[in-house]
Scaffold this active site. Structure first.
Site, PDB file in Angstrom:
ATOM      1  N   GLU A 143       0.855  -1.192   0.000  1.00 21.72           N
ATOM      2  CA  GLU A 143       0.000   0.000   0.000  1.00 21.72           C
ATOM      3  C   GLU A 143       0.882   1.229   0.000  1.00 21.72           C
ATOM      4  OE1 GLU A 143      -2.856   2.371   3.159  1.00 21.72           O
ATOM      5  OE2 GLU A 143      -3.052   0.197   3.051  1.00 21.72           O
TER       6      GLU A 143
ATOM      7  N   GLU B 286      -2.921  10.827   3.172  1.00 21.90           N
ATOM      8  CA  GLU B 286      -4.013  10.549   4.095  1.00 21.90           C
ATOM      9  C   GLU B 286      -4.095  11.741   5.029  1.00 21.90           C
ATOM     10  OE1 GLU B 286      -5.201   6.340   5.448  1.00 21.90           O
ATOM     11  OE2 GLU B 286      -3.018   6.412   5.623  1.00 21.90           O
TER      12      GLU B 286
END
Length: 200
Positions: free
Chosen positions: A69, A74
């Site tokens: 990932e 974020e």
């Protein structure tokens, strides 16, 4: 209404008659993937309490986290503090996620520009066979050494194609959204992927 509702079920996904919020996620799985290159995303995120916007990629082979990932962006609460993150994850010996994380308090961006949330910003990933570099508005937030991102079985999930995901989650790491004003907007101007043409 929750189409999967089952009265008395212990699973929160089934035990609720209706959703209090709706959100969205889009991805290019099965439509577009790439290995190495440069990704640029120009977007304006909502920094309201309770929101968790992200720009990320996942490898096309193996289950998470063995597929790898990459969190180009974020935004969520870390110990209650609004934070911008730039991360990569792969599998450790127990098949849990092993992280190379950068966590920058959002207050650092607000000190430089109190109008930051009202503006568009550019997130960029440079991905080669040897490293992943993650930038926000030309500032390097994290550099991941890909000689260290090897799963226990010897597979390096960052030496395979990845697909792109854009989403705005609500609640969870974003914090309690109950006092936030909705609707919310996560505006994406563009997503661009550049790769070298080996024929030139």
């Amino acid at each position: 209404p929750n189409p999967g509702f089952e009265s008395g079920d212990a699973d929160w996904k089934k035990s609720r008659k209706q959703a209090d919020y709706t959100s969205s996620s889009i991805n290019t799985r099965g439509k577009f993937d790439f290995q190495y290159g440069l990704v640029e995303v120009r977007a304006k995120i909502d920094t309201t309490l309770g929101l968790w916007p992200a720009i990320w990629t996942l490898g096309i082979k193996n289950p998470w986290p063995s597929n790898g990932e990459i969190d180009i962006m974020e935004y969520y609460r870390v110990k209650g503090e609004a934070t911008i993150l730039a991360n990569a994850a792969w599998a450790d010996e127990s098949k849990r996620a092993k992280w190379d994380e950068a966590k920058v308090p959002f207050s650092e961006f607000l000190k430089l520009d109190p109008y930051w949330p009202a503006k568009f910003h550019v997130w960029r990933m440079e991905w080669t066979e040897g490293f992943i570099k993650l930038y926000l508005d030309e500032e390097l937030l994290n550099e991941v050494d890909l000689t260290e991102t090897i799963n226990p079985d010897g597979f390096n999930p960052f030496h395979q194609p990845h697909y792109i995901l854009l989403n705005l989650a609500i609640g969870g790491n974003g914090g309690d959204p109950s006092a936030s004003v909705f609707p919310s907007e996560y505006l994406v101007d563009y997503v661009r992927v550049y790769q070298k043409n080996e024929n030139y």
